[in-house]
Write a protein that holds these residues in place. Structure first.
Motif, mmCIF file in Angstrom:
data_model
loop_
_atom_site.group_PDB
_atom_site.id
_atom_site.type_symbol
_atom_site.label_atom_id
_atom_site.label_comp_id
_atom_site.label_asym_id
_atom_site.label_seq_id
_atom_site.Cartn_x
_atom_site.Cartn_y
_atom_site.Cartn_z
ATOM 1 N N ILE A 440 11.851 -8.832 -5.500
ATOM 2 C CA ILE A 440 11.152 -9.020 -4.548
ATOM 3 C C ILE A 440 10.243 -7.895 -4.500
ATOM 4 C CG2 ILE A 440 11.084 -8.736 -2.039
ATOM 5 C CD1 ILE A 440 13.752 -9.910 -2.042
ATOM 6 N N LEU A 441 10.529 -6.814 -4.971
ATOM 7 C CA LEU A 441 9.493 -5.331 -4.714
ATOM 8 C C LEU A 441 8.431 -5.585 -5.837
ATOM 9 C CD1 LEU A 441 12.177 -2.637 -3.560
ATOM 10 C CD2 LEU A 441 10.249 -3.765 -2.260
ATOM 11 N N LEU A 442 8.724 -5.943 -6.949
ATOM 12 C CA LEU A 442 7.680 -6.031 -7.946
ATOM 13 C C LEU A 442 6.624 -6.973 -7.480
ATOM 14 C CD1 LEU A 442 9.799 -5.669 -11.052
ATOM 15 C CD2 LEU A 442 8.467 -4.033 -10.236
ATOM 16 N N THR A 443 7.093 -8.375 -6.836
ATOM 17 C CA THR A 443 6.319 -9.384 -6.523
ATOM 18 C C THR A 443 5.395 -8.655 -5.572
ATOM 19 O OG1 THR A 443 7.989 -11.055 -7.140
ATOM 20 C CG2 THR A 443 6.125 -11.515 -5.559
ATOM 21 N N TRP A 444 6.058 -8.006 -4.608
ATOM 22 C CA TRP A 444 5.305 -7.432 -3.491
ATOM 23 C C TRP A 444 4.175 -6.403 -3.915
ATOM 24 C CZ3 TRP A 444 4.974 -1.975 -2.761
ATOM 25 C CH2 TRP A 444 4.466 -1.599 -1.812
ATOM 26 N N PHE A 445 4.549 -5.442 -5.141
ATOM 27 C CA PHE A 445 3.796 -4.601 -5.614
ATOM 28 C C PHE A 445 2.282 -5.279 -6.059
ATOM 29 C CE2 PHE A 445 2.147 -2.147 -9.462
ATOM 30 C CZ PHE A 445 2.227 -0.816 -9.148
ATOM 31 N N ASP A 446 2.524 -6.213 -6.828
ATOM 32 C CA ASP A 446 1.155 -6.861 -7.080
ATOM 33 C C ASP A 446 0.528 -7.532 -5.983
ATOM 34 O OD1 ASP A 446 2.011 -6.544 -9.965
ATOM 35 O OD2 ASP A 446 2.996 -8.560 -10.113
ATOM 36 N N ARG A 447 1.242 -7.999 -5.067
ATOM 37 C CA ARG A 447 0.399 -8.585 -4.057
ATOM 38 C C ARG A 447 -0.057 -7.499 -3.181
ATOM 39 N NH1 ARG A 447 1.226 -13.828 -1.480
ATOM 40 N NH2 ARG A 447 0.164 -13.843 0.417
ATOM 41 N N PHE A 448 0.387 -6.395 -2.789
ATOM 42 C CA PHE A 448 -0.081 -5.359 -2.167
ATOM 43 C C PHE A 448 -1.482 -4.770 -2.750
ATOM 44 C CE2 PHE A 448 -0.331 -0.927 -0.791
ATOM 45 C CZ PHE A 448 -0.349 -1.205 0.587
ATOM 46 N N LEU A 449 -1.428 -4.781 -4.200
ATOM 47 C CA LEU A 449 -2.667 -4.349 -4.620
ATOM 48 C C LEU A 449 -3.845 -4.966 -4.694
ATOM 49 C CD1 LEU A 449 -0.915 -3.033 -8.138
ATOM 50 C CD2 LEU A 449 -1.876 -1.541 -6.368
ATOM 51 N N ASN A 450 -3.602 -6.422 -4.400
ATOM 52 C CA ASN A 450 -4.572 -7.327 -4.236
ATOM 53 C C ASN A 450 -5.078 -7.587 -2.688
ATOM 54 O OD1 ASN A 450 -5.011 -8.048 -6.974
ATOM 55 N ND2 ASN A 450 -3.154 -9.150 -6.909
ATOM 56 N N LYS A 451 -4.061 -7.657 -1.959
ATOM 57 C CA LYS A 451 -4.361 -7.663 -0.450
ATOM 58 C C LYS A 451 -4.613 -6.685 0.565
ATOM 59 C CE LYS A 451 -4.197 -12.278 -0.712
ATOM 60 N NZ LYS A 451 -5.166 -13.208 -0.465
ATOM 61 N N GLY A 452 -3.948 -5.474 -0.003
ATOM 62 C CA GLY A 452 -4.106 -4.197 0.777
ATOM 63 C C GLY A 452 -3.500 -4.321 2.233
ATOM 64 N N ASP A 453 -4.125 -4.151 3.515
ATOM 65 C CA ASP A 453 -3.751 -3.932 4.654
ATOM 66 C C ASP A 453 -3.443 -5.504 4.979
ATOM 67 O OD1 ASP A 453 -4.181 -1.453 4.919
ATOM 68 O OD2 ASP A 453 -5.965 -1.434 5.910
ATOM 69 N N ASP A 454 -3.803 -6.546 4.349
ATOM 70 C CA ASP A 454 -3.434 -7.894 4.823
ATOM 71 C C ASP A 454 -1.933 -8.095 4.567
ATOM 72 O OD1 ASP A 454 -5.351 -8.578 6.525
ATOM 73 O OD2 ASP A 454 -6.535 -9.643 4.904
ATOM 74 N N CYS A 455 -1.221 -7.400 3.706
ATOM 75 C CA CYS A 455 0.000 -7.402 3.257
ATOM 76 C C CYS A 455 0.859 -6.271 3.631
ATOM 77 C CB CYS A 455 0.105 -7.416 1.714
ATOM 78 S SG CYS A 455 1.581 -7.452 1.064
ATOM 79 N N PRO A 456 2.040 -6.426 4.275
ATOM 80 C CA PRO A 456 3.024 -5.824 4.815
ATOM 81 C C PRO A 456 3.111 -4.229 3.751
ATOM 82 C CG PRO A 456 3.961 -7.786 4.935
ATOM 83 C CD PRO A 456 2.825 -7.806 4.174
ATOM 84 N N ASN A 457 3.021 -3.103 4.279
ATOM 85 C CA ASN A 457 3.168 -1.833 3.217
ATOM 86 C C ASN A 457 4.534 -1.355 3.482
ATOM 87 O OD1 ASN A 457 2.955 0.389 2.148
ATOM 88 N ND2 ASN A 457 1.148 1.032 3.120
ATOM 89 N N ILE A 458 5.393 -1.937 2.564
ATOM 90 C CA ILE A 458 6.827 -1.654 2.349
ATOM 91 C C ILE A 458 6.799 -0.559 0.998
ATOM 92 C CG2 ILE A 458 7.815 -3.497 3.490
ATOM 93 C CD1 ILE A 458 8.359 -4.636 0.698
ATOM 94 N N GLN A 459 6.091 0.362 1.197
ATOM 95 C CA GLN A 459 6.079 1.538 0.123
ATOM 96 C C GLN A 459 7.407 2.352 0.270
ATOM 97 O OE1 GLN A 459 2.578 3.860 0.013
ATOM 98 N NE2 GLN A 459 3.765 5.799 -0.463
ATOM 99 N N ARG A 460 7.719 2.447 1.419
ATOM 100 C CA ARG A 460 9.101 3.550 1.509
ATOM 101 C C ARG A 460 10.239 2.757 0.696
ATOM 102 N NH1 ARG A 460 10.047 5.300 7.349
ATOM 103 N NH2 ARG A 460 12.009 6.409 6.507
ATOM 104 N N ALA A 461 10.229 1.150 1.118
ATOM 105 C CA ALA A 461 11.434 0.485 0.446
ATOM 106 C C ALA A 461 11.303 0.499 -1.014
ATOM 107 C CB ALA A 461 11.541 -0.954 0.895
ATOM 108 N N PHE A 462 10.082 0.606 -1.542
ATOM 109 C CA PHE A 462 9.866 0.485 -3.036
ATOM 110 C C PHE A 462 10.283 1.792 -3.748
ATOM 111 C CE2 PHE A 462 6.789 1.572 -6.649
ATOM 112 C CZ PHE A 462 7.058 0.373 -7.284
ATOM 113 N N GLU A 463 10.112 2.836 -2.679
ATOM 114 C CA GLU A 463 10.217 4.219 -3.318
ATOM 115 C C GLU A 463 11.940 4.335 -3.609
ATOM 116 O OE1 GLU A 463 8.657 7.082 -0.989
ATOM 117 O OE2 GLU A 463 6.624 6.801 -1.281
#
Length: 489
Positions: A440-463
């Protein structure tokens, strides 16, 4: 000692005839007990840090101020008292604080209106009487009760009096068996509105007074339903919730949602202290949830096949947002009442609804994704306890939709808390097995890099996932005990 004045018809009789010695709180068992010649006088002096021992002048000044206030209020009461000519009974009423007042009243009124006085005064044969009421709580209320005995229209006299005053009059009228006064006070209490504080006083006073059950029951009917007319609270709740869900006026619907939600929360908090008797069944709430889901699927199905040029397309999209909003409300109630675990599974299994959702313009469908956000926030806080397969199914079904709608949710939904949703989503992901977290988090990583603020920022969970995977590594031995294998700061 309380005694009558000399009888003109019999000078050989004692100069004073005892009628009533002490009426304590409006009633005594023996009218011939002699009172003390004077009342004890106690004055409470407030603590003064700079002068702990008040001077005699201060004590006298304080007593004078208090007695002046008493005297002024009693004088005002007596000024409007409908007393006729000079009476044949000298009535003295003394309070515990030392204040007392004397007045001339009439034996015929006391005997005719009060069964207590009728019983006490008839025992003596004098024509003039002295009656003392000592050690009473409130001199003013005693005086007002006596004044009521002279009134022809008691009900009219009580108009405008506050509930506390009427309760005080009722207490004394009951003690001296002033039946007309008791009836008038009860009628007044039954007719006037009560504040919550007054409501508690009414219940307390009625439980203490020796009143006929029918009289008290007539007043307390506004608080307690009769068994023959009361309905099951679950039936009433279903009716109220259904009415809100189907309301035609959106503003009224939103207002009543807030009101009912607040009342249900109060009920939940009171139930822990056994003050609530509201019975809300899980079946009722889930019945309404299923009805909303069915309506939502029908609206989405109709919207996906509708022509863009249809005049009613806007109405249809409004119906979608409305049904989604209704579901959000029901989910809030379920979570508050700790009944939401079953809904997580129900929502996770809505594959058909998820597919239909993807075919609707984002501006119309983002309200649906708020339901997923609600559930993630509750799971992330530990307020919903569901198995890991259900949690993973929830994210598998709805996470992409939440990503797609997040930008619109932030911009269009003033009720959404961006940080709260991001924290709840991240915590929900971290409750899954590590391999699923990674997917889930690797998929989010790619999406966040492309969408920025339009994607939930779950950086803390990623860490956290990163540290679990590469910094703190654990292994499970053959006996299923966790052992630390590697640790690097």
């Amino acid at each position: 000692m309380a005694s009558p004045s000399p009888s003109p018809n019999n000078t050989n009789k004692s100069k004073n005839q005892l009628v009533s010695n002490m009426i304590k709180q409006g009633f005594i068992s023996n009218p011939y007990i002699s009172p003390s010649p004077s009342l004890p006088h106690t004055t409470h002096i407030p603590t003064r840090p700079t002068n702990p021992r008040p001077t005699l002048f201060e004590i006298m000044s304080e007593e004078h101020t208090r007695e002046s206030k008493h005297a002024h209020r009693v004088s005002k009461i007596l000024a409007y008292a409908p007393f006729p000519a000079v009476g044949d009974v000298r009535m003295t009423i003394a309070g515990r604080d030392g204040f007392k007042v004397s007045m001339d009243v009439h034996r015929r009124v006391l005997v005719g209106k009060s069964r207590f006085f009728a019983d006490k005064i008839k025992r003596s044969d004098g024509s003039h009487y002295t009656v003392e009421i000592l050690d009473c709580d409130d001199v003013e209320v005693y005086v007002e009760t006596l004044v009521l005995m002279y009134c022809d229209d008691l009900k009219k006299k009580l108009i405008g009096e506050d509930v506390s005053k009427v309760l005080g009059l009722l207490k004394i009228a009951s003690a001296i068996m002033f039946d007309d006064g008791v009836l008038a006070c009860l009628e007044c209490l039954e007719a006037v509105p009560w504040s919550q504080q007054e409501e508690e006083k009414v219940v307390s006073h009625l439980s203490q007074l020796q009143l006929p059950d029918s009289a008290a029951d007539n007043i307390l009917q506004r608080l307690v339903a009769e068994p023959s007319t009361s309905s099951r609270s679950d039936d009433i709740l279903q009716r109220l919730l259904t009415g809100v869900l189907h309301a035609k006026d959106d503003k009224a619907r939103r207002e009543m949602k807030k009101v009912i939600s607040r009342l249900l929360r109060e009920n939940t908090s009171n139930s822990s202290s056994h003050e609530s008797n509201l019975d809300i069944s899980r079946d009722t709430l889930y019945h309404l949830c299923h009805k909303c889901l069915t309506s939502l699927i029908l609206c989405l199905s109709e919207a996906t096949t509708a022509d863009d040029n249809r005049q009613d397309r806007g109405v249809l999209m409004g119906d979608i947002a409305r049904e989604a909003d209704n579901l959000q409300w029901l989910v809030d109630i379920l979570i508050d009442r700790k009944m939401g675990d079953e809904f997580v599974k129900l929502w996770a299994e809505q594959k058909e609804l998820s597919v239909l959702h993807s075919k609707i313009p984002t501006m119309y469908r983002h309200e649906i994704s708020k339901i997923t956000a609600q559930l993630c926030v509750a799971i992330g806080k530990g307020n919903l306890l569901v198995p890991k397969d259900v949690r993973y199914c929830l994210l598998s079904t709805w996470l992409e939709s939440l990503y797609d709608d997040f930008g619109w949710m932030k911009r269009a939904g003033r009720s959404i808390d961006k940080k709260l949703v991001e924290e709840g989503l991240g915590q929900t992901i971290l409750t899954l097995p590590l391999a699923q977290q990674q997917t889930i988090l690797l998929t989010w990583f790619d999406r966040f890099l492309n969408k920025g603020d339009d994607c939930p920022n779950i950086q803390r969970a990623f860490e956290v996932w990163w540290r679990r995977s590469f910094v703190r590594q654990y292994a499970v031995d053959s006996e299923l005990q966790l052992a630390l294998c590697d640790y690097t700061e």
